[in-house]
Design a protein around this motif. Structure first.
Motif, PDB file in Angstrom:
ATOM      1  N   LEU A 183     -28.122  57.591-108.111  1.00  0.00           N
ATOM      2  CA  LEU A 183     -28.173  58.972-108.596  1.00  0.00           C
ATOM      3  C   LEU A 183     -27.121  59.200-109.679  1.00  0.00           C
ATOM      4  N   VAL A 184     -25.930  58.640-109.479  1.00  0.00           N
ATOM      5  CA  VAL A 184     -24.873  58.775-110.484  1.00  0.00           C
ATOM      6  C   VAL A 184     -25.274  58.061-111.768  1.00  0.00           C
ATOM      7  N   ALA A 185     -25.850  56.881-111.651  1.00  0.00           N
ATOM      8  CA  ALA A 185     -26.279  56.125-112.832  1.00  0.00           C
ATOM      9  C   ALA A 185     -27.353  56.881-113.614  1.00  0.00           C
ATOM     10  N   VAL A 186     -28.301  57.466-112.879  1.00  0.00           N
ATOM     11  CA  VAL A 186     -29.375  58.230-113.534  1.00  0.00           C
ATOM     12  C   VAL A 186     -28.790  59.441-114.263  1.00  0.00           C
ATOM     13  N   LYS A 187     -27.887  60.173-113.583  1.00  0.00           N
ATOM     14  CA  LYS A 187     -27.267  61.333-114.212  1.00  0.00           C
ATOM     15  C   LYS A 187     -26.481  60.924-115.463  1.00  0.00           C
ATOM     16  N   PHE A 218     -23.365  63.464 -97.275  1.00  0.00           N
ATOM     17  CA  PHE A 218     -23.479  64.866 -97.685  1.00  0.00           C
ATOM     18  C   PHE A 218     -24.044  64.983 -99.096  1.00  0.00           C
ATOM     19  N   LEU A 219     -23.539  64.162-100.017  1.00  0.00           N
ATOM     20  CA  LEU A 219     -23.957  64.270-101.416  1.00  0.00           C
ATOM     21  C   LEU A 219     -25.419  63.883-101.615  1.00  0.00           C
ATOM     22  N   LEU A 261     -31.743  68.376-101.649  1.00  0.00           N
ATOM     23  CA  LEU A 261     -32.127  69.767-101.410  1.00  0.00           C
ATOM     24  C   LEU A 261     -31.864  70.682-102.601  1.00  0.00           C
ATOM     25  N   ASN A 262     -30.997  70.256-103.521  1.00  0.00           N
ATOM     26  CA  ASN A 262     -30.593  71.163-104.592  1.00  0.00           C
ATOM     27  C   ASN A 262     -30.943  70.670-106.000  1.00  0.00           C
ATOM     28  N   GLU A 263     -31.187  69.390-106.154  1.00  0.00           N
ATOM     29  CA  GLU A 263     -31.438  68.873-107.492  1.00  0.00           C
ATOM     30  C   GLU A 263     -32.873  68.398-107.687  1.00  0.00           C
ATOM     31  N   PHE A 264     -33.637  68.397-106.614  1.00  0.00           N
ATOM     32  CA  PHE A 264     -35.038  67.979-106.713  1.00  0.00           C
ATOM     33  C   PHE A 264     -35.910  68.984-105.967  1.00  0.00           C
ATOM     34  N   GLU A 265     -36.996  69.360-106.581  1.00  0.00           N
ATOM     35  CA  GLU A 265     -37.926  70.270-105.920  1.00  0.00           C
ATOM     36  C   GLU A 265     -38.648  69.532-104.791  1.00  0.00           C
ATOM     37  N   GLU A 266     -39.328  70.304-103.970  1.00  0.00           N
ATOM     38  CA  GLU A 266     -40.090  69.681-102.884  1.00  0.00           C
ATOM     39  C   GLU A 266     -41.066  68.674-103.470  1.00  0.00           C
ATOM     40  N   GLY A 267     -41.062  67.488-102.877  1.00  0.00           N
ATOM     41  CA  GLY A 267     -41.920  66.448-103.400  1.00  0.00           C
ATOM     42  C   GLY A 267     -41.426  65.079-103.002  1.00  0.00           C
ATOM     43  N   PRO A 268     -41.935  64.055-103.625  1.00  0.00           N
ATOM     44  CA  PRO A 268     -41.641  62.677-103.205  1.00  0.00           C
ATOM     45  C   PRO A 268     -40.156  62.305-103.259  1.00  0.00           C
ATOM     46  N   ARG A 271     -37.426  64.175-103.056  1.00  0.00           N
ATOM     47  CA  ARG A 271     -36.696  64.826-101.957  1.00  0.00           C
ATOM     48  C   ARG A 271     -37.016  64.150-100.631  1.00  0.00           C
ATOM     49  N   GLU A 272     -38.288  63.860-100.400  1.00  0.00           N
ATOM     50  CA  GLU A 272     -38.677  63.234 -99.127  1.00  0.00           C
ATOM     51  C   GLU A 272     -38.026  61.866 -98.969  1.00  0.00           C
ATOM     52  N   THR A 273     -37.994  61.095-100.053  1.00  0.00           N
ATOM     53  CA  THR A 273     -37.383  59.763 -99.982  1.00  0.00           C
ATOM     54  C   THR A 273     -35.890  59.868 -99.705  1.00  0.00           C
ATOM     55  N   LEU A 274     -35.211  60.765-100.399  1.00  0.00           N
ATOM     56  CA  LEU A 274     -33.762  60.924-100.196  1.00  0.00           C
ATOM     57  C   LEU A 274     -33.454  61.357 -98.769  1.00  0.00           C
ATOM     58  N   LEU A 275     -34.206  62.287 -98.231  1.00  0.00           N
ATOM     59  CA  LEU A 275     -33.970  62.740 -96.865  1.00  0.00           C
ATOM     60  C   LEU A 275     -34.290  61.640 -95.862  1.00  0.00           C
ATOM     61  N   SER A 276     -35.266  60.805 -96.168  1.00  0.00           N
ATOM     62  CA  SER A 276     -35.561  59.668 -95.300  1.00  0.00           C
ATOM     63  C   SER A 276     -34.378  58.699 -95.289  1.00  0.00           C
ATOM     64  N   ILE A 277     -33.769  58.491 -96.448  1.00  0.00           N
ATOM     65  CA  ILE A 277     -32.602  57.608 -96.531  1.00  0.00           C
ATOM     66  C   ILE A 277     -31.441  58.184 -95.746  1.00  0.00           C
ATOM     67  N   VAL A 278     -31.243  59.495 -95.839  1.00  0.00           N
ATOM     68  CA  VAL A 278     -30.169  60.146 -95.075  1.00  0.00           C
ATOM     69  C   VAL A 278     -30.372  59.954 -93.578  1.00  0.00           C
ATOM     70  N   GLY A 279     -31.608  59.945 -93.148  1.00  0.00           N
ATOM     71  CA  GLY A 279     -31.899  59.812 -91.725  1.00  0.00           C
ATOM     72  C   GLY A 279     -32.001  58.386 -91.222  1.00  0.00           C
ATOM     73  N   THR A 280     -31.737  57.400 -92.086  1.00  0.00           N
ATOM     74  CA  THR A 280     -31.844  55.994 -91.704  1.00  0.00           C
ATOM     75  C   THR A 280     -30.564  55.516 -91.034  1.00  0.00           C
ATOM     76  N   THR A 281     -30.695  54.701 -90.001  1.00  0.00           N
ATOM     77  CA  THR A 281     -29.522  54.117 -89.349  1.00  0.00           C
ATOM     78  C   THR A 281     -28.691  53.337 -90.357  1.00  0.00           C
TER      79      THR A 281
END
Length: 666
Positions: A371-375, A521-522, A528-535, A537-547
């Motif tokens: 995300l930092v590299a893309v920004k 957190f980031l 939730l704040n930099e991407f609208e609902e869609g793929p 956001r779903e991928t990032l939240l899936s990564i957050v929820g990964t062990t």
């Protein structure tokens, strides 16, 4: 005061009977009876008589009534181990001074006069009061007893608390008396005030108090007169504040804050950390350079009780994570901004079009780095295709992380590639003559080897060479491509949770001072704040929820990850809590355990879990310093960095025995 250096301060705004000192004394005594567990109690400016007495200050009757009222307050403190500071007009020769009167164990032990007398706009104090210059008598007769008097008084308690007193306007000056007091060693600064409320004044007042506590590396307590003062021309806010080294620990209600206006007395109590302040002063070596401004001070002793119970301050269980509130977006933008600015400068030194290689695992750290590299590329006007993401599945890679890695690269529009490292790993085992987990791989292909790995019992799933080969192969492949953006975070650096010259190494690491709890957190914040609902956001939240796992050990029979980092090291929330308090604050392990008992974590932890995490932290922090001695460049973002070129220099062969002594007694 307790054994860990916490001193309890109460700052009170009292219901004032203007020109009735004995009624005011009774009210102060009533409050004192409610704060018997406080070490230092502060009341407002001229609170014994009332600040708004005006020409009544010239009346002997008022001044004598004030003396009698202070005697009443002093008697109430007899036998108590506290310092009480009240505001009183004090006549000295031909002058009248606006003073802070220090009381302890039944007696007045010192009187500090106000140095800067406001006489502009709504203030008219020089009509009645003289400015203290230091030429005043060193002691005065006060109620038949000789009492120290002057602007050179500090009040010292056993345990390290050293108290300085200034009065209202003193704080608003270019060089407040409290600055000089701090240079002389005062770590607890008190301000008796009568500050009227006008539009916007409260914000500036708060900034002054918090800023002065930061400049002086001290605790600063502020008490102001309230709306029960005369309102002939002004309304006083009753604002009470307690700050510590640039952080606001608490503030009271005040007139105009939008709540119900408090008509009676109220108070605010907080525990300030004297031990931490002293540690911060020692580490801020330029603080002692101010000794050239040092003036001689007299130190008046007083006693405070030992063995204070509980803890009257908030202890954050996640000290690295920004708190929810109006400043949240700004704080997150600031973090990303520092990371991106650091990476951008490094990228500008590369030849145009240089591919930016980054290993994408489908885990948190590589996601944040991506995300930092893309920004950064967006900021520099460089095509995202310049970022070359490589996902390198191995023996422990789950379908979930692989899918998330591939999806994220596609969704963010970078160049993506997959290189399976299982065959290369087998070849490396053969070259090394190594039999992973005791399995002879010379006659096995990848499929048959992986089928046998699945059947391994838990007690046999340990093979450091097996893990190191995979980690170093991934770095070998990345670096063979050219410039590599690193992904490892601060928590991993602290514990050495990386393979030396494997995921430990890169050409630049924007994550190097981001702890794991903040990484989590980031990534969630960005989703939730930099991407609208869609793929995305779903991928990032899936990564957050990964062990959280390095995914270097074989998967379970159902393809599930069996190597949980937090099962091995302890919860990252605890690790980061310990990291912050040990490195940023310099606390002892015993004090960290004490704070953990009072911290607000996101979940409940047992004493056994906390102690295990503490042992793990110190054992690994010392033993893994050799990895931190040669880490890539990267920006400091928060207050903790372990860069050997910046904040943290430590011998690789230091002995942690003294830090683990607490464990031997349990």
């Amino acid at each position: 005061m307790n054994r860990y250096g916490f001193v309890r301060i109460t700052t009170a705004s009292t219901k004032t009977a203007v020109a009735n000192p004995m009624a005011n004394a009774d009210e102060m005594v009533r409050i004192l009876d409610q704060v018997r567990d406080s070490d230092v109690i502060l009341f407002p400016e001229l609170g014994v008589t009332g600040y708004t007495c005006a020409d009544l200050f010239g009346q002997t009757t008022l001044l004598e009534a004030g003396l009698a009222a202070v005697a009443r307050i002093a008697e109430a403190t007899r036998g108590r181990e506290q310092l009480v500071v009240v505001g009183l007009p004090v006549a000295v020769g031909n002058s009248l001074y606006n003073c802070g009167v220090a009381i302890a164990d039944g007696a007045v032990i010192g009187i500090v006069p106000k140095q800067f007398i406001p006489n502009y706009k709504e203030f008219y104090e020089s009509r009645w009061f003289s400015s203290a210059t230091g030429a005043e008598p060193r002691s005065i007769d006060f109620g038949g007893r000789e009492v120290p008097f002057g602007i050179d008084l500090l009040f010292a308690a056993e345990g390290g608390a050293l108290v300085g007193i200034e009065v209202c306007e003193d704080l608003w000056m270019p060089i407040p008396p409290s600055s000089v007091q701090a240079v002389a060693g005062a770590n607890l600064l008190l301000n008796l005030s009568a500050s009227n409320e006008t539009i916007g004044k409260s914000r500036y007042r708060t900034e002054l108090v918090v800023g002065q506590s930061g400049r002086c590396i001290a605790a600063y307590a502020y008490s102001s007169a309230g709306p029960s003062e005369s309102t002939t021309d002004l309304v006083f806010g009753g604002h009470c504040l307690i700050a510590e080294n640039g952080a606001l620990l608490g503030e009271s209600p005040r007139v105009g804050d939008g709540g119900t206006i408090e008509r009676g007395s109220y108070f605010l109590s907080r525990d300030v950390d004297i031990e931490k302040l002293q540690t911060d002063r020692r580490s801020t070596t330029s603080f002692d350079d101010c000794r050239k401004y040092l003036s001689p001070f007299r130190k008046i002793p007083f006693r405070i009780a030992r063995g204070m119970s509980g803890l009257a301050r908030a202890v954050a269980g996640t000290p690295f994570v920004p708190s929810e509130g109006s400043e949240l977006h700004g704080r997150c933008a600031e973090i990303f901004g520092i990371q991106c600015a650091g990476l951008a400068k490094r990228l500008e030194q590369l030849p145009a079009g240089t591919p930016l290689n980054i290993g994408i695992s489908g885990g948190l750290d590589s996601t944040l780095a991506l995300l930092v590299a893309v920004k950064t590329c967006d900021m520099l006007g460089v095509s995202r295709c310049t970022i070359h993401g490589i996902t390198m599945p191995g023996f422990g890679t789950t379908q979930r992380t692989k899918t998330n890695a591939l999806d994220l690269m596609e969704q963010l529009g970078i160049t993506g590639e997959t290189i399976d490292i299982t065959e290369l790993s087998l070849q490396s085992f053969h070259a090394l003559g190594h039999a992973p987990f005791g399995i002879d791989t010379r006659t096995k292909d990848v499929e048959s080897f992986m089928a046998e790995l699945v059947t391994l019992p838990p007690e046999r799933r340990h093979d450091l060479t097996f893990e190191n080969v995979q980690a170093r192969l991934r770095t070998f492949l990345l670096m063979s491509r050219g410039f590599v953006i690193g992904t490892g975070d601060l928590s991993e650096q602290a514990l050495g949770w990386s393979t030396y010259n494997g995921d430990h190494m890169s050409m630049y690491n924007p994550n190097c001072s981001i702890p794991k709890t903040l990484v989590t957190f980031l990534v969630r914040y960005a989703a939730l704040n930099e991407f609208e609902e869609g793929p995305v956001r779903e991928t990032l939240l899936s990564i957050v929820g990964t062990t959280i796992s390095p995914e270097l050990l074989p998967l379970g029979a159902e393809g599930q990850v069996v190597q949980s980092t937090e099962d091995i090291l302890g919860p990252y929330e605890l690790i980061d809590f310990i990291l912050y308090n040990a490195i940023r604050c310099g606390y002892t392990p015993e004090k960290i355990l004490f704070l953990a008992e009072h911290a607000t974590f996101t979940k409940a932890y047992t004493s056994e879990q906390i102690e295990r995490a503490l042992r793990t932290f110190y054992t690994r922090f010392f033993s893994q310093q050799f990895k931190r001695s040669c880490v890539p460049d990267g920006p400091k973002v928060g207050s903790v960095s372990l860069s050997p070129r910046g904040d943290w220099r430590m011998p690789s062969d230091a002995d942690p025995s003294a830090w683990l002594q607490w464990a031997r007694t349990r």
